[in-house]
Design a protein around this motif. Structure first.
Motif, PDB file in Angstrom:
ATOM      1  N   GLN A  48       0.841  -1.193   0.000  1.00 50.53           N
ATOM      2  CA  GLN A  48       0.000   0.000   0.000  1.00 50.53           C
ATOM      3  C   GLN A  48       0.878   1.246   0.000  1.00 50.53           C
ATOM      4  O   GLN A  48       1.862   1.335   0.731  1.00 50.53           O
ATOM      5  CB  GLN A  48      -0.897  -0.029   1.242  1.00 50.53           C
ATOM      6  N   ASN A  49       0.525   2.221  -0.835  1.00 48.08           N
ATOM      7  CA  ASN A  49       1.322   3.438  -0.981  1.00 48.08           C
ATOM      8  C   ASN A  49       1.008   4.441   0.118  1.00 48.08           C
ATOM      9  O   ASN A  49       0.187   5.344  -0.048  1.00 48.08           O
ATOM     10  CB  ASN A  49       1.071   4.079  -2.347  1.00 48.08           C
ATOM     11  N   CYS A  50       1.666   4.306   1.247  1.00 53.42           N
ATOM     12  CA  CYS A  50       1.689   5.374   2.243  1.00 53.42           C
ATOM     13  C   CYS A  50       2.519   6.510   1.651  1.00 53.42           C
ATOM     14  O   CYS A  50       3.515   6.262   0.961  1.00 53.42           O
ATOM     15  CB  CYS A  50       2.307   4.845   3.530  1.00 53.42           C
ATOM     16  N   THR A  51       2.120   7.757   1.888  1.00 55.95           N
ATOM     17  CA  THR A  51       2.838   8.888   1.292  1.00 55.95           C
ATOM     18  C   THR A  51       3.194   9.918   2.350  1.00 55.95           C
ATOM     19  O   THR A  51       2.336  10.337   3.136  1.00 55.95           O
ATOM     20  CB  THR A  51       1.995   9.562   0.194  1.00 55.95           C
ATOM     21  N   LEU A  52       4.451  10.318   2.354  1.00 57.69           N
ATOM     22  CA  LEU A  52       4.916  11.387   3.223  1.00 57.69           C
ATOM     23  C   LEU A  52       4.897  12.685   2.430  1.00 57.69           C
ATOM     24  O   LEU A  52       5.557  12.806   1.397  1.00 57.69           O
ATOM     25  CB  LEU A  52       6.338  11.087   3.712  1.00 57.69           C
ATOM     26  N   LEU A  53       4.118  13.662   2.895  1.00 58.97           N
ATOM     27  CA  LEU A  53       4.024  14.980   2.274  1.00 58.97           C
ATOM     28  C   LEU A  53       4.814  15.968   3.119  1.00 58.97           C
ATOM     29  O   LEU A  53       4.656  16.002   4.346  1.00 58.97           O
ATOM     30  CB  LEU A  53       2.567  15.436   2.173  1.00 58.97           C
ATOM     31  N   MET A  54       5.641  16.797   2.486  1.00 58.63           N
ATOM     32  CA  MET A  54       6.558  17.660   3.239  1.00 58.63           C
ATOM     33  C   MET A  54       6.517  19.105   2.751  1.00 58.63           C
ATOM     34  O   MET A  54       6.593  19.367   1.552  1.00 58.63           O
ATOM     35  CB  MET A  54       7.984  17.113   3.102  1.00 58.63           C
TER      36      MET A  54
ATOM     37  N   GLN B 143      -0.715  14.802 -11.619  1.00 60.39           N
ATOM     38  CA  GLN B 143      -0.207  13.486 -11.264  1.00 60.39           C
ATOM     39  C   GLN B 143      -0.975  12.970 -10.054  1.00 60.39           C
ATOM     40  O   GLN B 143      -1.386  13.760  -9.199  1.00 60.39           O
ATOM     41  CB  GLN B 143       1.267  13.557 -10.883  1.00 60.39           C
ATOM     42  N   PHE B 144      -1.146  11.648  -9.981  1.00 58.35           N
ATOM     43  CA  PHE B 144      -1.791  11.111  -8.795  1.00 58.35           C
ATOM     44  C   PHE B 144      -1.029   9.920  -8.240  1.00 58.35           C
ATOM     45  O   PHE B 144      -0.422   9.140  -8.975  1.00 58.35           O
ATOM     46  CB  PHE B 144      -3.257  10.741  -9.065  1.00 58.35           C
ATOM     47  N   VAL B 145      -1.047   9.842  -6.902  1.00 60.95           N
ATOM     48  CA  VAL B 145      -0.510   8.699  -6.180  1.00 60.95           C
ATOM     49  C   VAL B 145      -1.677   7.782  -5.843  1.00 60.95           C
ATOM     50  O   VAL B 145      -2.559   8.165  -5.065  1.00 60.95           O
ATOM     51  CB  VAL B 145       0.211   9.129  -4.885  1.00 60.95           C
ATOM     52  N   PRO B 146      -1.731   6.585  -6.420  1.00 64.87           N
ATOM     53  CA  PRO B 146      -2.806   5.652  -6.097  1.00 64.87           C
ATOM     54  C   PRO B 146      -2.497   4.899  -4.804  1.00 64.87           C
ATOM     55  O   PRO B 146      -1.371   4.962  -4.288  1.00 64.87           O
ATOM     56  CB  PRO B 146      -2.817   4.709  -7.291  1.00 64.87           C
TER      57      PRO B 146
ATOM     58  N   HIS C 136      -2.148   1.790  -4.507  1.00 66.06           N
ATOM     59  CA  HIS C 136      -1.247   0.687  -4.831  1.00 66.06           C
ATOM     60  C   HIS C 136      -0.715   0.913  -6.242  1.00 66.06           C
ATOM     61  O   HIS C 136      -1.423   1.426  -7.100  1.00 66.06           O
ATOM     62  CB  HIS C 136      -1.972  -0.667  -4.782  1.00 66.06           C
ATOM     63  N   GLY C 137       0.526   0.516  -6.479  1.00 66.94           N
ATOM     64  CA  GLY C 137       1.053   0.576  -7.834  1.00 66.94           C
ATOM     65  C   GLY C 137       1.648   1.917  -8.209  1.00 66.94           C
ATOM     66  O   GLY C 137       1.892   2.786  -7.368  1.00 66.94           O
ATOM     67  N   SER C 138       1.853   2.087  -9.515  1.00 62.96           N
ATOM     68  CA  SER C 138       2.591   3.234 -10.044  1.00 62.96           C
ATOM     69  C   SER C 138       1.719   4.474 -10.184  1.00 62.96           C
ATOM     70  O   SER C 138       0.499   4.391 -10.346  1.00 62.96           O
ATOM     71  CB  SER C 138       3.167   2.890 -11.421  1.00 62.96           C
ATOM     72  N   MET C 139       2.379   5.635 -10.176  1.00 67.73           N
ATOM     73  CA  MET C 139       1.705   6.900 -10.418  1.00 67.73           C
ATOM     74  C   MET C 139       1.306   7.006 -11.892  1.00 67.73           C
ATOM     75  O   MET C 139       1.841   6.321 -12.755  1.00 67.73           O
ATOM     76  CB  MET C 139       2.615   8.070 -10.049  1.00 67.73           C
ATOM     77  N   SER C 140       0.353   7.911 -12.145  1.00 66.26           N
ATOM     78  CA  SER C 140      -0.043   8.233 -13.505  1.00 66.26           C
ATOM     79  C   SER C 140      -0.562   9.662 -13.490  1.00 66.26           C
ATOM     80  O   SER C 140      -0.404  10.379 -12.503  1.00 66.26           O
ATOM     81  CB  SER C 140      -1.109   7.246 -14.013  1.00 66.26           C
ATOM     82  N   THR C 141      -1.162  10.097 -14.589  1.00 68.62           N
ATOM     83  CA  THR C 141      -1.810  11.407 -14.636  1.00 68.62           C
ATOM     84  C   THR C 141      -3.268  11.228 -15.038  1.00 68.62           C
ATOM     85  O   THR C 141      -3.640  10.234 -15.667  1.00 68.62           O
ATOM     86  CB  THR C 141      -1.130  12.353 -15.645  1.00 68.62           C
TER      87      THR C 141
END
Length: 212
Positions: free
Chosen positions: A13-19, A187-190, A192-197
């Motif tokens: 699962q794509n946990c995302t750190l935003l800074m 761009q989007f972070v899903p 799961h898996g790779s980013m896309s637009t």
């Protein structure tokens, strides 16, 4: 705004750190587990966590949220209140999917369409995008043209709707009426898996593309 994707749990699962580059404050989106791994990434960037953001109530996205919140005294924001049942069922979810035991909880703030979230000098717009779950939300940073879409949309696919209170028509409507209008270049972070637009998905996604 900087970001780093941190895959966690056996579901990758794509946990995302935003800074926030100026203040070195940060938020973590969907800490589903492996808290130590997440904190190593936080330390690597020299930022301090200010809050936890949740897109929806599934265990692989929220399984580590309460532990992290208690450990660092952080507020949890999201998802929409329509996912209350999913969060209250976390003990059942953890047993069903062989995750570490997790107790149900409520966030410090439920989110709704049109809300905003801030950390450091960053402001995110909130979009309520039901379909995968009834209370799923998406976070959007207009200046970076970056969206955190959880399990609503994937590169070449869309979220499942066969879970309780999932709805295929709602999911497609959320993508086409709320996400795609944000702009082809976003761009989007899903989850799961790779980013896309959004532009690429409008052209090529077999579920919500223009030719469907």
């Amino acid at each position: 705004m900087d970001f780093e994707i941190i895959p966690v749990t056996k579901f990758h699962q794509n946990c995302t750190l935003l800074m926030c580059k100026k203040t070195k404050k940060a938020a973590v989106v969907d800490p589903g587990g492996e808290i130590d791994h997440i904190l190593v990434t936080v330390g690597k960037h020299g930022v301090s966590l200010e809050k936890i953001l949740l897109t929806h109530g599934h265990i692989d996205h929220v399984g580590g949220a309460k532990t992290l919140a208690n450990q660092l005294n952080l507020p949890i924001e999201g998802p929409h209140i329509e996912d209350r049942a999913w969060l209250q069922m976390l003990s059942t979810q953890s047993e069903m999917f062989s995750f570490p035991p997790t107790q149900g909880f409520s966030p410090d703030r439920w989110l709704a369409q049109g809300d905003q979230i801030s950390f450091g000098e960053i402001t995110l717009d909130v979009y309520h995008c039901p379909g995968h779950t009834p209370g799923h939300v998406v976070f959007f940073h207009p200046q970076s043209k970056l969206a955190l879409v959880g399990d609503v949309l994937f590169k070449g696919s869309i979220g499942r709707t066969d879970f309780p209170r999932g709805n295929y028509e709602d999911l497609v409507r959320s993508i086409r009426e709320k996400l795609f209008p944000l702009g082809d270049e976003v761009q989007f972070v899903p989850g799961h898996g790779s980013m896309s637009t959004f532009g690429v998905e409008q052209e090529t996604n077999p579920f919500v593309g223009k030719n469907i």
